[in-house]
Design a protein around this motif. Structure first.
Motif, short mmCIF file in Angstrom:
data_model
loop_
_atom_site.label_atom_id
_atom_site.label_comp_id
_atom_site.label_asym_id
_atom_site.label_seq_id
_atom_site.Cartn_x
_atom_site.Cartn_y
_atom_site.Cartn_z
N ARG A 180 3.58 48.47 11.82
CA ARG A 180 3.27 48.08 10.84
C ARG A 180 2.90 48.04 10.10
O ARG A 180 1.25 48.18 9.68
CB ARG A 180 3.92 46.62 11.89
CG ARG A 180 3.01 45.38 11.32
CD ARG A 180 2.61 44.34 11.46
NE ARG A 180 1.53 44.40 11.76
CZ ARG A 180 0.86 43.72 10.20
NH1 ARG A 180 1.05 43.84 9.08
NH2 ARG A 180 -0.68 44.02 10.68
N THR A 181 3.16 47.72 7.94
CA THR A 181 2.10 47.21 7.23
C THR A 181 2.20 45.87 6.06
O THR A 181 3.83 45.68 6.67
CB THR A 181 2.41 49.15 6.81
OG1 THR A 181 1.85 49.39 5.15
CG2 THR A 181 4.04 48.98 5.90
N GLN A 182 2.20 46.41 5.78
CA GLN A 182 1.74 44.94 4.70
C GLN A 182 2.40 45.81 3.56
O GLN A 182 1.67 46.33 2.63
CB GLN A 182 0.60 44.24 4.79
CG GLN A 182 1.50 43.36 3.43
CD GLN A 182 2.07 41.74 4.20
OE1 GLN A 182 1.78 41.38 5.58
NE2 GLN A 182 2.63 41.61 3.17
N ASN A 185 5.74 42.32 1.86
CA ASN A 185 6.76 42.10 2.94
C ASN A 185 5.63 42.82 4.16
O ASN A 185 5.38 43.96 3.95
CB ASN A 185 7.91 43.61 2.46
CG ASN A 185 8.35 43.46 1.77
OD1 ASN A 185 9.61 42.15 1.64
ND2 ASN A 185 8.60 43.69 0.69
N ASN A 186 6.23 42.19 5.74
CA ASN A 186 5.53 42.87 6.39
C ASN A 186 6.40 43.57 6.81
O ASN A 186 7.57 43.16 8.02
CB ASN A 186 4.88 41.24 7.71
CG ASN A 186 4.00 41.57 8.71
OD1 ASN A 186 3.93 42.88 8.93
ND2 ASN A 186 3.99 40.94 9.04
N LEU A 224 8.92 41.63 9.24
CA LEU A 224 8.57 40.42 9.87
C LEU A 224 8.38 39.32 9.28
O LEU A 224 8.09 38.91 8.05
CB LEU A 224 7.21 40.34 10.34
CG LEU A 224 7.53 41.89 11.18
CD1 LEU A 224 5.86 42.10 11.99
CD2 LEU A 224 8.16 41.43 12.58
N GLU A 225 9.14 37.96 9.81
CA GLU A 225 9.29 36.00 8.77
C GLU A 225 7.53 35.80 8.95
O GLU A 225 7.39 34.98 8.63
CB GLU A 225 10.59 35.84 9.25
CG GLU A 225 11.67 36.53 8.65
CD GLU A 225 12.69 36.02 8.59
OE1 GLU A 225 12.70 34.22 8.69
OE2 GLU A 225 14.09 36.24 8.62
#
Length: 121
Positions: free
Chosen positions: A3-5, A9-10, A30-31
């Motif tokens: 997972r990255t920012q 956006n995630n 991801l919201e």
């Protein structure tokens, strides 16, 4: 799995390793900010597992993907996994006391004889 920012956006993604490179093949936004949860992880893994079911899979994840439940879910599907754990994580074998992972004689790159389905937190 990672997972990255990226900007605002995630992104939770699954990649395949090919010639020492990770190629993203499935992802979702991801919201929310921050780490993913088990439901989101399963949601992103499900289509990839279906797509690659003819291959021997090994899911690799960093400390964000440390849940016993994720390990058990993968184990039930006969999918190999390596989920990085913090040293102070504790585990127990059936009818035994909790003990830290650091009590297992294991060095980086060495596979433990431990089986994820035997342990609980």
């Amino acid at each position: 799995m990672d997972r990255t920012q990226w900007k605002e956006n995630n992104v939770l993604m699954v990649s395949v390793i090919y010639q020492k490179r990770a190629w993203p093949i499935y992802w979702c936004l991801l919201e929310k900010d921050g780490s993913s949860n088990l439901e989101e992880q399963q949601k992103v893994l499900r289509p990839v597992i279906r797509l690659l079911k003819k291959y021997k899979l090994v899911i690799v994840g960093d400390r964000e993907f440390h849940s016993v439940e994720l390990g058990q879910c993968l184990h039930k599907q006969n999918i190999g996994f390596v989920l990085r754990q913090k040293k102070d994580t504790t585990f127990r074998e059936k009818r035994q006391k909790f003990q830290p992972l650091s009590s297992i004689e294991i060095s980086p790159g060495i596979r433990s004889r431990a089986n994820a389905s035997k342990y609980s937190t």
